[in-house]
Design a protein around this motif. Structure first.
Motif, mmCIF file in Angstrom:
data_model
loop_
_atom_site.group_PDB
_atom_site.id
_atom_site.type_symbol
_atom_site.label_atom_id
_atom_site.label_comp_id
_atom_site.label_asym_id
_atom_site.label_seq_id
_atom_site.Cartn_x
_atom_site.Cartn_y
_atom_site.Cartn_z
ATOM 1 N N THR A 177 11.540 12.573 9.672
ATOM 2 C CA THR A 177 12.954 12.217 7.852
ATOM 3 C C THR A 177 12.744 11.083 7.118
ATOM 4 N N ASP A 178 11.901 9.990 8.036
ATOM 5 C CA ASP A 178 12.076 8.569 7.557
ATOM 6 C C ASP A 178 11.095 8.192 6.728
ATOM 7 N N VAL A 179 9.330 8.917 6.802
ATOM 8 C CA VAL A 179 7.611 9.274 6.344
ATOM 9 C C VAL A 179 7.622 9.853 5.445
ATOM 10 N N HIS A 180 7.015 9.631 4.490
ATOM 11 C CA HIS A 180 6.378 10.487 3.966
ATOM 12 C C HIS A 180 4.671 9.685 3.156
ATOM 13 N N ILE A 181 3.883 11.543 3.033
ATOM 14 C CA ILE A 181 3.066 10.660 2.495
ATOM 15 C C ILE A 181 3.955 10.561 0.537
ATOM 16 N N GLY A 182 2.365 9.023 0.178
ATOM 17 C CA GLY A 182 3.140 8.343 -0.855
ATOM 18 C C GLY A 182 4.020 7.550 -0.623
ATOM 19 N N GLN A 183 4.151 7.258 0.629
ATOM 20 C CA GLN A 183 5.410 6.601 0.484
ATOM 21 C C GLN A 183 5.029 4.903 0.753
ATOM 22 N N ARG A 184 4.843 3.970 -0.501
ATOM 23 C CA ARG A 184 4.830 2.714 -0.415
ATOM 24 C C ARG A 184 4.933 1.871 1.244
ATOM 25 N N VAL A 185 4.102 0.991 0.987
ATOM 26 C CA VAL A 185 4.899 0.182 2.303
ATOM 27 C C VAL A 185 3.925 -1.381 2.620
ATOM 28 N N THR A 186 4.248 -2.047 2.620
ATOM 29 C CA THR A 186 4.200 -3.378 2.727
ATOM 30 C C THR A 186 3.693 -3.856 4.608
ATOM 31 N N LEU A 187 3.300 -4.391 4.588
ATOM 32 C CA LEU A 187 2.622 -4.892 5.670
ATOM 33 C C LEU A 187 3.652 -6.198 6.271
ATOM 34 N N GLU A 188 3.754 -5.812 8.045
ATOM 35 C CA GLU A 188 4.828 -6.333 8.535
ATOM 36 C C GLU A 188 3.576 -6.558 9.996
ATOM 37 N N GLY B 140 1.106 -1.804 0.231
ATOM 38 C CA GLY B 140 -0.531 0.039 0.529
ATOM 39 C C GLY B 140 1.058 1.064 -0.102
ATOM 40 N N THR B 141 0.023 2.349 -0.058
ATOM 41 C CA THR B 141 0.697 3.669 -0.238
ATOM 42 C C THR B 141 0.497 3.930 1.199
ATOM 43 N N ILE B 142 1.319 5.339 1.837
ATOM 44 C CA ILE B 142 1.217 5.969 2.966
ATOM 45 C C ILE B 142 0.143 7.798 3.079
#
Length: 173
Positions: A147-158, A100-102
């Motif tokens: 600094t390491d998180v932003h809107i639109g960033q791709r993520v995966t479930l953990e 998904g995406t933030i």
């Protein structure tokens, strides 16, 4: 002689009271030390809630389940008994691939809950899964959430595993 016996008796009573107080203090210190040794636990969902039970049981197998209406195809999240689009009750369970995406996020710098207190700062994000559901979760695997998180960033479930269920979290891809 009488005064000496009386003095000894009074001294013995005082010592007895002091011993009792010392025992109370030692017990209180022991209880405090035990309390401090306890590891704070994460707030957990109830596995008995009718609408969400199937979702939480599926997390044990690291599956993120969501619902889709068989009548109007609306994606339904948070699990419930009826469609939010047409109010129909024929909801089918689907399994997300976990990508998904933030959509939005916030950085928590102060937490009063014992479990989260030691984790600050941390990011909480709304994540749009590729299949459609948007859910709220924590972002893991980042050193500095500012600094390491932003809107639109791709993520995966953990998954954060527990005995009866797992908590879905996300980490950057």
């Amino acid at each position: 002689m009488f005064l000496l016996k009386k003095s000894i008796k009074l001294e013995t009573e005082r010592n007895s009271e002091l011993v009792k107080e010392a025992k109370k203090l030692a017990n209180a210190e022991r209880l405090l030390a035990e309390e401090q040794k306890k590891v704070p636990t994460r707030p957990m969902p109830k596995l008995t809630e009718l609408d969400t039970a199937d979702f939480w049981h599926a997390t044990k197998n690291k599956e993120f389940k969501y619902q889709q209406c068989a009548n109007c195809q609306t994606i339904v999240w948070h699990p419930r008994a009826h469609c939010t689009g047409c109010v129909d009750g024929d909801l089918q369970w689907k399994t997300s691939k976990g990508q998904g995406t933030i959509y939005s996020f916030s950085v928590v710098r102060l937490s009063y809950h014992p479990f989260f207190r030691s984790k600050v700062p941390y990011a909480v994000a709304y994540v749009d899964l590729d299949e459609g559901p948007r859910f709220l979760t924590n972002v893991t695997g980042v050193e500095d959430p500012l600094t390491d998180v932003h809107i639109g960033q791709r993520v995966t479930l953990e998954w954060e595993e527990y005995e009866e269920l797992s908590i879905p979290l996300v980490k950057p891809v």
